[in-house]
Design an enzyme around this catalytic site. Structure first.
Site, PDB file in Angstrom:
ATOM      1  N   CYS A 101      61.670  22.168  -9.058  1.00  0.00           N
ATOM      2  CA  CYS A 101      60.309  22.602  -8.777  1.00  0.00           C
ATOM      3  C   CYS A 101      60.070  24.007  -9.314  1.00  0.00           C
ATOM      4  CB  CYS A 101      60.031  22.543  -7.275  1.00  0.00           C
ATOM      5  SG  CYS A 101      58.313  22.904  -6.828  1.00  0.00           S
ATOM      6  N   CYS A 197      60.103  18.448   0.782  1.00  0.00           N
ATOM      7  CA  CYS A 197      58.702  18.318   1.169  1.00  0.00           C
ATOM      8  C   CYS A 197      58.150  16.916   0.934  1.00  0.00           C
ATOM      9  CB  CYS A 197      57.851  19.351   0.426  1.00  0.00           C
ATOM     10  SG  CYS A 197      57.722  19.086  -1.363  1.00  0.00           S
TER      11      CYS A 197
END
Length: 358
Positions: A101, A197
């Site tokens: 990410c 997440c």
């Protein structure tokens, strides 16, 4: 400078944005929408990209007094982080989605878009320090060892580091919360986000089974004897001890650990703890956080293979394609796919993805 503050909705990114404004920079706040359907991701305090987080980020931007926008990065996030996570596990490796990410979203797609809009860089609430040295702009560990995030930022190359700003690297977390209260930020006491997440339940194995299937396969010892069965080899990781599903006891009750995952045959191999010992690590996809070391030369350094793991003394070298690390002492429980980060003291030298071990 003109800077974009990546505001996750947490206390760290809010204080980082406020400090950037206080330092005299022209700042706008941006929250990254990482899912076209946020209900599929974590909600509440456990997430880092939820609807609640976007509202918290907007409130913080209002208090700080900066413009605020939401950028849709759902397509880039799904392709570069979620799909990569699935393909790595399907291949029997253990990836770190936070590394991907940071590499592909926060400091590639976002920084590229920021520069395209005429901004000089991106401010985040990560805990790391940047210094101008004889090697150029280099990244170092944060002052707060418990919050240091240099490991997950080690995927940034020299060009990306030039546009990266981490105002919190010289501060411990407790002081950041105190500062947030003083600034009147609503998120001052908000819990830190954790876990993955995009796995709403927190059950990584169950999430993987839903997407990759749950084909039953054998659990074998090192001699090829069947000890039990599993429901998806990719739900195991090297070094795992609990939840193996083995009914055959060992002589003397010796614990067993996952030694190898073979996705093609859907097989998990287990053995004793000593069989986990690794003295050499090879990593591919090297990324240098500054000038690349001379190819073929050996250097003393520190190797770290987990975000909150202890660095290990080593000797490292590279050939332009792979990094080779020889450890001074054995390491136990290292899986392919994990991030390998090399330090020179507190300075981040570079990173690679573990491809194999000896």
């Amino acid at each position: 400078m003109k800077l974009i503050a990546a505001m996750s909705g947490g206390v760290d990114s809010a204080v980082a944005a406020a400090r950037a404004v206080e330092a005299g920079h022209e700042v706008i706040g941006v929250h990254l929408a990482l899912s076209s359907n946020p209900q599929k991701y974590r909600s509440g305090a456990r997430g880092c990209c939820t609807i609640e987080d976007s509202h918290d980020a907007r409130r913080a931007a209002d208090v700080i007094g900066i413009p605020f926008y939401i950028w849709d990065m759902a397509e880039e996030f799904h392709e570069n982080v979620v799909e990569n996570f699935l393909s790595e596990y399907a291949g029997g490796r253990t990836p770190n989605p936070c590394l991907r990410c940071n590499e592909k979203i926060k400091f590639a797609a976002v920084l590229d878009r920021a520069r395209g809009l005429g901004y000089d860089g991106v401010v985040t609430g990560h805990y790391a320090q940047m210094f101008e040295t004889e090697l150029g702009r280099t990244m170092h560990r944060a002052v707060d060892p418990a919050k240091d995030q240099s490991y997950v930022l080690a995927v940034l190359n020299t060009e990306q580091l030039a546009g990266a700003h981490f105002p919190l690297g010289d501060t411990v977390k407790d002081e950041v919360r105190i500062e947030a209260k003083r600034r009147g930020l609503y998120v001052a006491n908000k819990p830190d986000s954790h876990d993955i997440c995009f796995v709403p339940s927190g059950d990584n194995a169950g999430w993987l089974r839903e997407r990759l299937g749950s084909d039953v396969g054998p659990i074998l010892d090192q001699d090829g004897n069947k000890l039990g069965e599993h429901k998806g080899a990719y739900t195991y990781t090297v070094g795992q001890r609990r939840g193996l599903g083995i009914s055959v006891p060992t002589a003397g009750g010796e614990a067993r650990y996952v030694l190898k995952i073979e996705p093609k045959s859907n097989t998990v191999v287990v053995g004793n703890h000593e069989s986990l010992a690794v003295i050499k690590i090879v990593g591919d996809r090297p990324i240098w956080c500054g000038p690349a070391p001379v190819s073929g030369s050996k250097y003393p350094g520190l190797a770290q293979i987990r975000a909150h793991g202890s660095p290990l003394a080593c000797t490292y070298s590279h050939d332009g394609i792979e990094i080779s690390v020889e450890l001074d002492e054995p390491l136990y429980g290292l899986a392919t796919g994990q991030g390998l980060v090399i330090y020179d003291g507190n300075r981040v030298v570079g990173s690679a993805t573990v491809s194999h071990t000896e």
